[in-house]
Design a protein around this motif. Structure first.
Motif, PDB file in Angstrom:
ATOM      1  N   ARG A   1      35.575  28.528  38.801  1.00 50.58           N
ATOM      2  CA  ARG A   1      35.165  29.856  38.368  1.00 50.58           C
ATOM      3  C   ARG A   1      36.154  30.372  37.324  1.00 50.58           C
ATOM      4  NH1 ARG A   1      34.594  33.589  43.458  1.00 50.58           N
ATOM      5  NH2 ARG A   1      36.668  32.695  43.823  1.00 50.58           N
ATOM      6  N   THR A   2      35.613  31.024  36.313  1.00 45.29           N
ATOM      7  CA  THR A   2      36.474  31.623  35.301  1.00 45.29           C
ATOM      8  C   THR A   2      37.162  32.848  35.892  1.00 45.29           C
ATOM      9  OG1 THR A   2      35.009  30.862  33.542  1.00 45.29           O
ATOM     10  CG2 THR A   2      36.545  32.634  33.009  1.00 45.29           C
ATOM     11  N   ARG A   3      38.454  32.937  35.726  1.00 46.57           N
ATOM     12  CA  ARG A   3      39.222  34.068  36.236  1.00 46.57           C
ATOM     13  C   ARG A   3      38.798  35.345  35.500  1.00 46.57           C
ATOM     14  NH1 ARG A   3      44.536  33.643  38.392  1.00 46.57           N
ATOM     15  NH2 ARG A   3      44.593  31.499  37.599  1.00 46.57           N
ATOM     16  N   SER A   4      38.773  36.446  36.202  1.00 46.85           N
ATOM     17  CA  SER A   4      38.466  37.717  35.561  1.00 46.85           C
ATOM     18  C   SER A   4      39.761  38.446  35.228  1.00 46.85           C
ATOM     19  CB  SER A   4      37.592  38.590  36.473  1.00 46.85           C
ATOM     20  OG  SER A   4      38.270  38.898  37.678  1.00 46.85           O
ATOM     21  N   TYR A   5      39.728  39.219  34.148  1.00 42.60           N
ATOM     22  CA  TYR A   5      40.884  39.980  33.686  1.00 42.60           C
ATOM     23  C   TYR A   5      40.514  41.447  33.619  1.00 42.60           C
ATOM     24  CZ  TYR A   5      42.974  35.518  32.338  1.00 42.60           C
ATOM     25  OH  TYR A   5      43.494  34.243  32.359  1.00 42.60           O
ATOM     26  N   ASP A   6      41.404  42.290  34.124  1.00 39.89           N
ATOM     27  CA  ASP A   6      41.153  43.715  34.111  1.00 39.89           C
ATOM     28  C   ASP A   6      41.165  44.224  32.674  1.00 39.89           C
ATOM     29  OD1 ASP A   6      42.567  46.629  34.098  1.00 39.89           O
ATOM     30  OD2 ASP A   6      41.279  46.393  35.864  1.00 39.89           O
TER      31      ASP A   6
ATOM     32  N   LEU B   1      31.434  31.570  23.076  1.00 35.60           N
ATOM     33  CA  LEU B   1      32.646  30.820  23.373  1.00 35.60           C
ATOM     34  C   LEU B   1      33.218  31.261  24.709  1.00 35.60           C
ATOM     35  CD1 LEU B   1      34.767  28.765  22.256  1.00 35.60           C
ATOM     36  CD2 LEU B   1      36.031  30.749  21.396  1.00 35.60           C
ATOM     37  N   ALA B   2      33.295  30.328  25.649  1.00 31.94           N
ATOM     38  CA  ALA B   2      33.921  30.620  26.937  1.00 31.94           C
ATOM     39  C   ALA B   2      35.434  30.723  26.750  1.00 31.94           C
ATOM     40  CB  ALA B   2      33.592  29.524  27.945  1.00 31.94           C
ATOM     41  N   LEU B   3      36.055  31.569  27.529  1.00 25.81           N
ATOM     42  CA  LEU B   3      37.490  31.789  27.393  1.00 25.81           C
ATOM     43  C   LEU B   3      38.276  30.492  27.529  1.00 25.81           C
ATOM     44  CD1 LEU B   3      39.807  33.766  27.024  1.00 25.81           C
ATOM     45  CD2 LEU B   3      39.693  34.263  29.477  1.00 25.81           C
ATOM     46  N   LEU B   4      37.880  29.627  28.466  1.00 21.79           N
ATOM     47  CA  LEU B   4      38.637  28.393  28.687  1.00 21.79           C
ATOM     48  C   LEU B   4      38.402  27.352  27.593  1.00 21.79           C
ATOM     49  CD1 LEU B   4      38.453  27.954  32.559  1.00 21.79           C
ATOM     50  CD2 LEU B   4      40.130  29.167  31.142  1.00 21.79           C
ATOM     51  N   ASP B   5      37.472  27.618  26.683  1.00 23.24           N
ATOM     52  CA  ASP B   5      37.272  26.725  25.540  1.00 23.24           C
ATOM     53  C   ASP B   5      38.030  27.203  24.311  1.00 23.24           C
ATOM     54  OD1 ASP B   5      35.548  25.042  26.950  1.00 23.24           O
ATOM     55  OD2 ASP B   5      33.793  26.254  26.460  1.00 23.24           O
TER      56      ASP B   5
ATOM     57  N   LEU C   1      46.428  29.562  30.186  1.00 24.13           N
ATOM     58  CA  LEU C   1      46.797  28.178  29.912  1.00 24.13           C
ATOM     59  C   LEU C   1      46.746  27.313  31.174  1.00 24.13           C
ATOM     60  CD1 LEU C   1      49.682  28.805  27.362  1.00 24.13           C
ATOM     61  CD2 LEU C   1      47.375  27.956  26.877  1.00 24.13           C
ATOM     62  N   ALA C   2      47.058  27.895  32.326  1.00 27.58           N
ATOM     63  CA  ALA C   2      46.941  27.146  33.575  1.00 27.58           C
ATOM     64  C   ALA C   2      45.483  26.830  33.882  1.00 27.58           C
ATOM     65  CB  ALA C   2      47.565  27.938  34.721  1.00 27.58           C
ATOM     66  N   ASP C   3      44.610  27.800  33.706  1.00 29.06           N
ATOM     67  CA  ASP C   3      43.188  27.572  33.949  1.00 29.06           C
ATOM     68  C   ASP C   3      42.602  26.592  32.937  1.00 29.06           C
ATOM     69  OD1 ASP C   3      43.342  29.346  36.044  1.00 29.06           O
ATOM     70  OD2 ASP C   3      42.435  31.023  34.965  1.00 29.06           O
TER      71      ASP C   3
END
Length: 265
Positions: A7-12, A78-82, A182-184
């Motif tokens: 799952r993509t982490r959410s950010y406040d 564009l997904a954040l992890l890409d 970067l960890a994700d």
């Protein structure tokens, strides 16, 4: 059984906005103290000088306002992890733009002040769900701000490395966002559950194919601090040097992350 979908982490949104503004202000305050001789110093980024790097940071943060002034795309692409893998294709244009702006801008403090004011003005009026057309692809505003926080944190470390005695602080929330992104990204690049990567106090992820750990002490563990992690993830230091220097602890037969690094250059 296929590996579990990550799952993509959410950010406040509010914290992410505040982090970008705070870290940019840290940079601006430090740049104001630099002499012409310090601005002419080389950096670890190829042929960039400190002046070029500062100009790049102005462009990096200014990209938010420029994107908000364009028409809104229909949806994110564009997904954040890409993001990390999408940056390499634009490296040449980014470097050229930074050098051009640096050469045309004698007063960097004025440039950074205008950039900070424009960013605050644009963010005050923009919903966090707004989709932006960025150079890497359409992203939500919050996702794009996470990438801006990461760029600011990484390049703040570059500034500190380039100028002897300079110690630009890292905003805690910006450093956390960079570390987690970067960890994700590593976990997405090397999916699996055999190795646990710990970057206290901000992130723990599992990655690398192999027997999945479920209880007790993991058989494969990597642990490091946030600044060492971002240097590894962006190629500022090598896996071998970090392990040899003791800034990374790695135990277990699947704890070698060298084949997966760097994640972003």
């Amino acid at each position: 059984m296929p590996p579990a979908k990550k799952r993509t982490r959410s950010y406040d949104p509010a914290r992410t906005r505040a982090a970008v503004l705070a870290q940019f202000e840290n940079v601006r305050a430090a740049v104001r103290t630099l002499t012409p001789e310090q601005l002419a110093l080389p950096t670890r980024l190829g042929d960039w000088t400190v002046r070029d790097l500062v100009a790049h940071l102005a462009l990096t943060v200014g990209s938010v306002g420029r994107a908000l002034e364009r028409d809104e795309p229909a949806k994110p692409e564009l997904a954040l992890l890409d993001y990390a893998s999408a940056t390499a294709a634009h490296a040449g244009a980014v470097a050229e733009g930074a050098r051009d702006l640096a050469g045309a801008t004698p007063d960097l403090d004025a440039l950074l002040t205008r950039t900070a004011e424009d960013l605050a003005r644009h963010l005050a009026a923009a919903p966090h769900t707004r989709v932006l057309a960025t150079g890497a692809g359409a992203m939500t505003l919050t996702d794009h701000l996470v990438t801006r926080a990461a760029e600011l944190v990484v390049h703040t470390d570059d500034l500190n490395a380039a100028v002897p005695g300079l110690d630009v602080p890292h905003d805690r929330q910006a450093l956390a966002a960079c570390t987690r992104l970067l960890a994700d990204t590593l976990a997405a690049k090397a999916p699996g559950g055999s190795t646990e990567v710990r970057i206290p106090p901000y992130a723990v992820v599992q990655c690398v194919q192999g027997p999945r750990h479920t209880r007790g002490t993991p058989p494969n563990v990597v642990e490091t601090d946030p600044l060492t992690w971002l240097r590894l993830a962006t190629g500022r230091t090598t896996w071998q040097d970090a392990v040899a220097g003791g800034t990374v602890g790695a135990s277990g037969g699947r704890a070698d992350l060298g084949p997966y690094l760097p994640l972003m250059t």
